[in-house]
Design an enzyme around this catalytic site. Sequence first.
Site, PDB file in Angstrom:
ATOM      1  N   ASN A  22       0.849  -1.187   0.000  1.00 34.77           N
ATOM      2  CA  ASN A  22       0.000   0.000   0.000  1.00 34.77           C
ATOM      3  C   ASN A  22       0.895   1.252   0.000  1.00 34.77           C
ATOM      4  OD1 ASN A  22      -1.342   2.308   1.196  1.00 34.77           O
ATOM      5  ND2 ASN A  22      -3.073   0.962   1.560  1.00 34.77           N
ATOM      6  N   ASP A  31      -0.107   4.491  -0.077  1.00 26.45           N
ATOM      7  CA  ASP A  31      -0.790   5.733   0.329  1.00 26.45           C
ATOM      8  C   ASP A  31       0.158   6.737   0.978  1.00 26.45           C
ATOM      9  OD1 ASP A  31      -3.132   4.506  -0.416  1.00 26.45           O
ATOM     10  OD2 ASP A  31      -3.892   4.230   1.617  1.00 26.45           O
ATOM     11  N   HIS A  32       1.063   6.225   1.824  1.00 23.84           N
ATOM     12  CA  HIS A  32       1.855   7.167   2.618  1.00 23.84           C
ATOM     13  C   HIS A  32       3.041   7.766   1.850  1.00 23.84           C
ATOM     14  CE1 HIS A  32      -0.928   6.754   5.697  1.00 23.84           C
ATOM     15  NE2 HIS A  32      -0.731   5.469   5.850  1.00 23.84           N
ATOM     16  N   ARG A  53       3.710  18.927   1.239  1.00 24.04           N
ATOM     17  CA  ARG A  53       4.087  20.145   0.515  1.00 24.04           C
ATOM     18  C   ARG A  53       3.176  20.421  -0.680  1.00 24.04           C
ATOM     19  NH1 ARG A  53       9.388  21.911   2.008  1.00 24.04           N
ATOM     20  NH2 ARG A  53       9.226  21.738   4.257  1.00 24.04           N
ATOM     21  N   HIS A  83      -5.572   3.579  -1.515  1.00 20.85           N
ATOM     22  CA  HIS A  83      -6.904   3.895  -0.988  1.00 20.85           C
ATOM     23  C   HIS A  83      -7.274   5.308  -1.430  1.00 20.85           C
ATOM     24  CE1 HIS A  83      -9.619   4.051   2.885  1.00 20.85           C
ATOM     25  NE2 HIS A  83     -10.273   4.382   1.801  1.00 20.85           N
ATOM     26  N   ARG A 113      -9.465   7.965  -0.786  1.00 20.19           N
ATOM     27  CA  ARG A 113     -10.418   8.349   0.263  1.00 20.19           C
ATOM     28  C   ARG A 113     -11.321   9.452  -0.245  1.00 20.19           C
ATOM     29  NH1 ARG A 113      -8.719   6.334   5.543  1.00 20.19           N
ATOM     30  NH2 ARG A 113     -10.484   7.521   6.334  1.00 20.19           N
ATOM     31  N   ARG A 172      -7.140  12.804   0.935  1.00 19.11           N
ATOM     32  CA  ARG A 172      -6.057  13.356   1.772  1.00 19.11           C
ATOM     33  C   ARG A 172      -4.669  12.909   1.325  1.00 19.11           C
ATOM     34  NH1 ARG A 172      -7.134   9.935   7.263  1.00 19.11           N
ATOM     35  NH2 ARG A 172      -9.196  10.828   6.984  1.00 19.11           N
ATOM     36  N   HIS A 173      -4.584  11.769   0.653  1.00 15.45           N
ATOM     37  CA  HIS A 173      -3.266  11.359   0.148  1.00 15.45           C
ATOM     38  C   HIS A 173      -3.340  11.005  -1.338  1.00 15.45           C
ATOM     39  CE1 HIS A 173      -4.988   7.608   1.523  1.00 15.45           C
ATOM     40  NE2 HIS A 173      -4.560   7.695   2.767  1.00 15.45           N
ATOM     41  N   GLU A 185      -8.542   0.317  -2.853  1.00 17.16           N
ATOM     42  CA  GLU A 185      -9.376   0.325  -1.643  1.00 17.16           C
ATOM     43  C   GLU A 185     -10.298   1.521  -1.729  1.00 17.16           C
ATOM     44  OE1 GLU A 185      -7.039   0.712   1.834  1.00 17.16           O
ATOM     45  OE2 GLU A 185      -5.926  -1.108   1.477  1.00 17.16           O
ATOM     46  N   THR A 229      -6.823   6.363  10.074  1.00 17.60           N
ATOM     47  CA  THR A 229      -6.714   5.259   9.114  1.00 17.60           C
ATOM     48  C   THR A 229      -7.968   4.413   9.282  1.00 17.60           C
ATOM     49  OG1 THR A 229      -5.351   3.379   8.417  1.00 17.60           O
ATOM     50  CG2 THR A 229      -5.371   3.860  10.769  1.00 17.60           C
ATOM     51  N   GLU A 272     -10.584  -9.692   3.114  1.00 18.48           N
ATOM     52  CA  GLU A 272      -9.313  -9.292   3.701  1.00 18.48           C
ATOM     53  C   GLU A 272      -9.566  -9.167   5.202  1.00 18.48           C
ATOM     54  OE1 GLU A 272      -7.118  -5.998   2.012  1.00 18.48           O
ATOM     55  OE2 GLU A 272      -6.084  -5.651   3.914  1.00 18.48           O
ATOM     56  N   HIS A 282      -3.396  -4.583   7.743  1.00 17.63           N
ATOM     57  CA  HIS A 282      -3.583  -3.433   8.619  1.00 17.63           C
ATOM     58  C   HIS A 282      -2.700  -3.551   9.867  1.00 17.63           C
ATOM     59  CE1 HIS A 282      -5.794   0.292   9.045  1.00 17.63           C
ATOM     60  NE2 HIS A 282      -5.418   0.184  10.284  1.00 17.63           N
ATOM     61  N   GLY A 283      -1.782  -2.629   9.969  1.00 20.46           N
ATOM     62  CA  GLY A 283      -0.911  -2.571  11.153  1.00 20.46           C
ATOM     63  C   GLY A 283       0.164  -3.644  11.177  1.00 20.46           C
ATOM     64  N   GLY A 319       1.361  -1.428   4.300  1.00 24.50           N
ATOM     65  CA  GLY A 319       1.707  -0.093   3.828  1.00 24.50           C
ATOM     66  C   GLY A 319       2.629   0.665   4.760  1.00 24.50           C
ATOM     67  N   HIS A 320       2.091   1.122   5.878  1.00 26.33           N
ATOM     68  CA  HIS A 320       2.793   2.086   6.722  1.00 26.33           C
ATOM     69  C   HIS A 320       4.176   1.612   7.158  1.00 26.33           C
ATOM     70  CE1 HIS A 320       3.629   4.511  10.337  1.00 26.33           C
ATOM     71  NE2 HIS A 320       3.038   5.459   9.643  1.00 26.33           N
TER      72      HIS A 320
HETATM   73  N1  PXP Z   1      -5.568  -3.199   4.078  1.00 27.17           N
HETATM   74  C1  PXP Z   1      -6.570  -2.276   4.164  1.00 27.17           C
HETATM   75  C2  PXP Z   1      -7.942  -2.675   3.751  1.00 27.17           C
HETATM   76  C3  PXP Z   1      -6.302  -0.963   4.594  1.00 27.17           C
HETATM   77  O1  PXP Z   1      -7.304  -0.059   4.660  1.00 27.17           O
HETATM   78  C4  PXP Z   1      -4.967  -0.611   4.903  1.00 27.17           C
HETATM   79  C5  PXP Z   1      -4.652   0.804   5.283  1.00 27.17           C
HETATM   80  O2  PXP Z   1      -4.947   1.659   4.240  1.00 27.17           O
HETATM   81  C6  PXP Z   1      -3.972  -1.597   4.788  1.00 27.17           C
HETATM   82  C7  PXP Z   1      -4.302  -2.884   4.399  1.00 27.17           C
HETATM   83  C8  PXP Z   1      -2.545  -1.294   5.097  1.00 27.17           C
HETATM   84  O3  PXP Z   1      -2.418  -0.980   6.461  1.00 27.17           O
HETATM   85  P1  PXP Z   1      -1.026  -0.467   7.004  1.00 27.17           P
HETATM   86  O4  PXP Z   1      -0.730   0.838   6.326  1.00 27.17           O
HETATM   87  O5  PXP Z   1      -1.273  -0.310   8.484  1.00 27.17           O
HETATM   88  O6  PXP Z   1      -0.002  -1.521   6.685  1.00 27.17           O
END
Ligand code: PXP
Length: 239
Positions: free
Chosen positions: A6, A8-9, A17, A42, A44, A48-49, A69, A99, A150, A190-191, A212-213
């Site tokens: 992912n 997104d970040h 910026r 994702h 949103r 935002r990103h 997503e 998130t 998921e 997630h996480g 992702g993160h």
């Molecule tokens: N899966 C889903 C459905 C999510 O919404 C996210 C966060 O956008 C992730 C996976 C990835 O989560 P993380 O950034 O905490 O790894």
Amino acid sequence: MRLGVNIDHVATIREARKGREPEPVAAAVLVELAGADGIVCHLREDRRHIKDKDVYMLREVVATQLNLEMAATDEMVKIAIDVLPEVVTLVPERRQELTTEGGLDAISNYDYLMEVVGVLRSNNITVSLFVDPDVQQIKASARLGADLVELHTGQYANAISARSRQDELERLRSSAAAAAKLGLGVSAGHGLNYHNVREIVTIPQIEELNIGHSIVSRAVLTGMDAAIRDMLALIRRGD
Ligand code: PXP
């Protein structure tokens, strides 16, 4: 086990910026060159990103699998049908959240989701539902005709005691088994990070992780040395 990354970040850093770097699409190319199996982003409601243009650019460039997503709204469904990602993951979305906080409620939103899943699948998009590791949610997902679930690993990742972490792992284990038995593909995310992923990979039914993160965070740190050296090489040329 497949890895979807992912990105997104990467866009979060760009949006600090509101400029042009780092571009998520450039990150996607590097992610694929490193061997990952797919790109996740994702879009949103508040943009935002990731922005709409990122999704369209990713569609042009991603050669593995694009997993979009999104919330199950009319606006997002329209975009998905236009972009045609290989996979859409339907997630719940609250405006103020940092998130995605919880899984989709496939039971309360059953009729509406039935329509959305149907429209996406009739456009040859694989549909994944992001749900808590809860057997009732998984059964509802199967009845809705989803291809995949998921499993939300957030509770596991955030567990503060060893005991609750073990309980959450067991919930993930039994949910993954139940989903596979119902014929659903199983992914999780997630996480997840470089520590807590170890136990997740022991769950045999999970075929894909979306992370992702922690990956973007590590990339910032592991890339720091080269970034500093490159800048020093420029500014010390005349010393
Ligand atoms: N899966 C889903 C459905 C999510 O919404 C996210 C966060 O956008 C992730 C996976 C990835 O989560 P993380 O950034 O905490 O790894």
